[in-house]
Enzyme design. Structure first.
Site, PDB file in Angstrom:
ATOM      1  CG  HIS A  67      -0.494  -0.478   2.437  1.00  0.00           C
ATOM      2  ND1 HIS A  67      -0.744  -1.764   2.869  1.00  0.00           N
ATOM      3  CD2 HIS A  67       0.281   0.093   3.382  1.00  0.00           C
ATOM      4  CE1 HIS A  67      -0.168  -1.951   4.031  1.00  0.00           C
ATOM      5  NE2 HIS A  67       0.471  -0.846   4.370  1.00  0.00           N
ATOM      6  CG  HIS A  96       5.096   6.181   4.259  1.00  0.00           C
ATOM      7  ND1 HIS A  96       5.350   6.417   5.604  1.00  0.00           N
ATOM      8  CD2 HIS A  96       3.867   6.695   4.020  1.00  0.00           C
ATOM      9  CE1 HIS A  96       4.306   7.010   6.151  1.00  0.00           C
ATOM     10  NE2 HIS A  96       3.394   7.195   5.205  1.00  0.00           N
ATOM     11  CG  HIS A  98       0.335   8.644   1.376  1.00  0.00           C
ATOM     12  ND1 HIS A  98      -0.473   7.625   1.839  1.00  0.00           N
ATOM     13  CD2 HIS A  98       1.186   8.927   2.395  1.00  0.00           C
ATOM     14  CE1 HIS A  98      -0.143   7.319   3.078  1.00  0.00           C
ATOM     15  NE2 HIS A  98       0.879   8.081   3.441  1.00  0.00           N
ATOM     16  CD  GLU A 108      -2.508   9.773   3.250  1.00  0.00           C
ATOM     17  OE1 GLU A 108      -1.780   9.731   4.259  1.00  0.00           O
ATOM     18  OE2 GLU A 108      -3.420   8.958   3.043  1.00  0.00           O
ATOM     19  CG  HIS A 121       3.227  11.053   5.241  1.00  0.00           C
ATOM     20  ND1 HIS A 121       2.069  10.311   5.161  1.00  0.00           N
ATOM     21  CD2 HIS A 121       2.870  12.337   4.981  1.00  0.00           C
ATOM     22  CE1 HIS A 121       1.049  11.102   4.876  1.00  0.00           C
ATOM     23  NE2 HIS A 121       1.513  12.344   4.761  1.00  0.00           N
ATOM     24  CB  THR A 207      -3.285   8.798   6.785  1.00  0.00           C
ATOM     25  OG1 THR A 207      -2.152   8.140   6.190  1.00  0.00           O
ATOM     26  CG2 THR A 207      -2.911  10.174   7.292  1.00  0.00           C
TER      27      THR A 207
HETATM   28  N1  LIG Z   1       0.539   7.644   6.642  1.00  0.00           N
HETATM   29  S1  LIG Z   1       1.068   7.754   8.130  1.00  0.00           S
HETATM   30  O1  LIG Z   1       2.341   8.442   8.163  1.00  0.00           O
HETATM   31  O2  LIG Z   1      -0.002   8.350   8.974  1.00  0.00           O
HETATM   32  C1  LIG Z   1       1.353   6.142   8.770  1.00  0.00           C
HETATM   33  C2  LIG Z   1       0.312   5.264   8.830  1.00  0.00           C
HETATM   34  C3  LIG Z   1       0.527   3.967   9.341  1.00  0.00           C
HETATM   35  C4  LIG Z   1       1.798   3.599   9.771  1.00  0.00           C
HETATM   36  N2  LIG Z   1       2.062   2.337  10.278  1.00  0.00           N
HETATM   37  C5  LIG Z   1       1.014   1.406  10.570  1.00  0.00           C
HETATM   38  C6  LIG Z   1       1.409   0.720  11.831  1.00  0.00           C
HETATM   39  C7  LIG Z   1       2.475  -0.084  12.015  1.00  0.00           C
HETATM   40  C8  LIG Z   1       2.368  -0.518  13.321  1.00  0.00           C
HETATM   41  C9  LIG Z   1       1.266   0.053  13.847  1.00  0.00           C
HETATM   42  O3  LIG Z   1       0.692   0.831  12.931  1.00  0.00           O
HETATM   43  C10 LIG Z   1       2.842   4.492   9.682  1.00  0.00           C
HETATM   44  N3  LIG Z   1       4.164   4.108  10.096  1.00  0.00           N
HETATM   45  O4  LIG Z   1       4.365   2.952  10.469  1.00  0.00           O
HETATM   46  O5  LIG Z   1       5.061   4.931  10.028  1.00  0.00           O
HETATM   47  C11 LIG Z   1       2.627   5.788   9.184  1.00  0.00           C
HETATM   48 ZN   LIG Z   2       1.739   8.315   5.234  1.00  0.00          ZN
END
Ligand SMILES: NS(=O)(=O)c1ccc(NCc2ccco2)c([N+](=O)[O-])c1
Ligand SMILES: [Zn+2]
Length: 265
Positions: A67, A96, A98, A108, A121, A207
């Protein structure tokens, strides 16, 4: 339930089934950053520049997790974040992206409803909290500022030489689940604008599932330029169901009683 994704069957409108907070949460991300009118971002003169200490990474894994594509340095990395709205020092975890399948969508966060073609991000976790001592524990804590994510919009323009080592690697992680160890050093600092002074900041969430409401968001006003070819490279990455990832962005969420602060007038 099929794992979450961005298709009709498993996309953002279905995430509430496994993650009720998607619909019941009052601090969800992303949001539309409104700059004029009633609920607009409010200038806060106390907001200082964001400070990053990003020594070039020497060891990292670049992964297509189906994803997004993420760059994760080995555990020993010393990269840190402080300043801005933060009172603590945060440790870098991963970055990462989007993106969308055309230049009119993909980010986003939005600015007055406008989407950029992509959003970068940079994820960090609070390394000075007594309540947790790892990223995973931080995400699971109920601390509203366990994480800090720096968001940078990408717009189409000149080729971004600093991001080229990353965009050149996308073809090597075309298949979901594939990863490569990043060859050589990567200088993330060189990707960012010199001064990290103009940004929006607000309290929000991850997100994607688990959508934990543990993120201090800092979204920078100035976009980073990448070439059309670099954008196209993202759009060739597969989602594990034989299709390219063509829109791994969540639509904006209600602000509820939150306010957005701006570090600039
Ligand atoms: N788009 S974001 O920066 O908000 C974002 C979203 C999910 C996860 N991870 C999902 C996750 C892993 C363990 C628990 O949860 C991450 N991250 O991991 O940096 C970043
Ligand atoms: Zn992100």
């Amino acid at each position: 339930m099929a794992p979450w994704g961005y298709s009709k069957e498993n996309g953002p409108a279905t995430w509430h089934k496994d993650c009720p907070i998607a619909n019941t949460g009052v601090r969800q991300s992303p949001i539309d950053l409104i700059t004029t009118g009633q609920t607009c971002a409010k200038y806060d003169s106390n907001l200082k520049p964001v400070i990053v200490s990003y020594p070039a990474f020497s060891e990292a894994t670049f992964l297509n997790n189906g994803h997004s594509v993420q760059f994760q340095p080995s555990a020993g990395n010393l990269s840190e974040l402080s300043g801005g709205p933060l009172t603590k020092k945060y440790k870098f975890e991963q970055f990462h992206f989007h993106w969308g399948n055309n230049d009119s969508e993909g980010s986003e966060h939005r600015v007055n409803g406008k989407m950029y073609p992509a959003e970068l991000h940079l994820v960090h976790w609070n390394s000075e909290s007594p309540n947790f001592s790892s990223f995973q524990e931080a995400v699971g804590s109920n601390d509203p500022h366990a994480l800090c994510v720096l968001g940078f919009f990408l717009k189409v323009g000149a080729e971004n030489a600093s991001l080229k080592p990353i965009t050149d690697l996308l073809s090597k992680v075309k298949n979901a689940g594939s990863s490569v160890s990043f060859p050589g050093k990567f200088d993330l600092k060189a990707v960012l604008p010199e001064t990290l002074t103009d940004y929006y900041t607000y309290d929000g969430s991850l997100t994607t599932p688990p959508l934990a409401e543990c993120v201090k968001w800092i979204v920078f006003k100035e976009p980073i330029e990448v070439s059309t070819a670099q954008m196209e490279a993202f759009r060739a990455v597969d989602d594990g169901h034989g299709k390219p990832i063509t829109g791994n962005y969540r639509p904006p969420c209600p602000l509820h009683t939150r306010t957005v602060a701006a570090s600039f007038k």
